[in-house]
Design a protein around this motif. Sequence first.
Motif: not given
Length: 121
Positions: A6-9, A86-95, A112-116
């Motif tokens: 992943e990328s783009g966080g 939104k602030p509540e979308d703050t998270a680690m995002y995984y593919c 994936g390893q995740g993107t913050q």
Amino acid sequence: QVQLVESGGGSVQAGGSLRLSCAASGSTDSTYCMGWFRQAPGKAREEIAKIYSDGSTSYADSMKGRFTISKDNAKNTLYLQMNSLKPEDTAMYYCAADGTWYCGGGYPNYWGQGTQVTVSS
């Protein structure tokens, strides 16, 4: 086997947008179905959306409207466009990816390893 990167966080202010990417390599059978999940601190991992090999998509009810999943088959790259963050979308995002098992409602085996993603108010 499948490798997902992943990328783009990053950090963005509320109301902003980000586009996440996930580059897949390896067995194409195991990327028959691909999707995005996220996990906020102290919370369970939740599914955002998935895309099937024919391009059709499905979204979790709570994710409809601001998130759009897409895939470039030529590049074997998955995307997640996120708008009006939104602030509540703050998270680690995984593919995630897998074969028909995942498309049929099963839990994917490849991650994936995740993107913050951090959204500030």
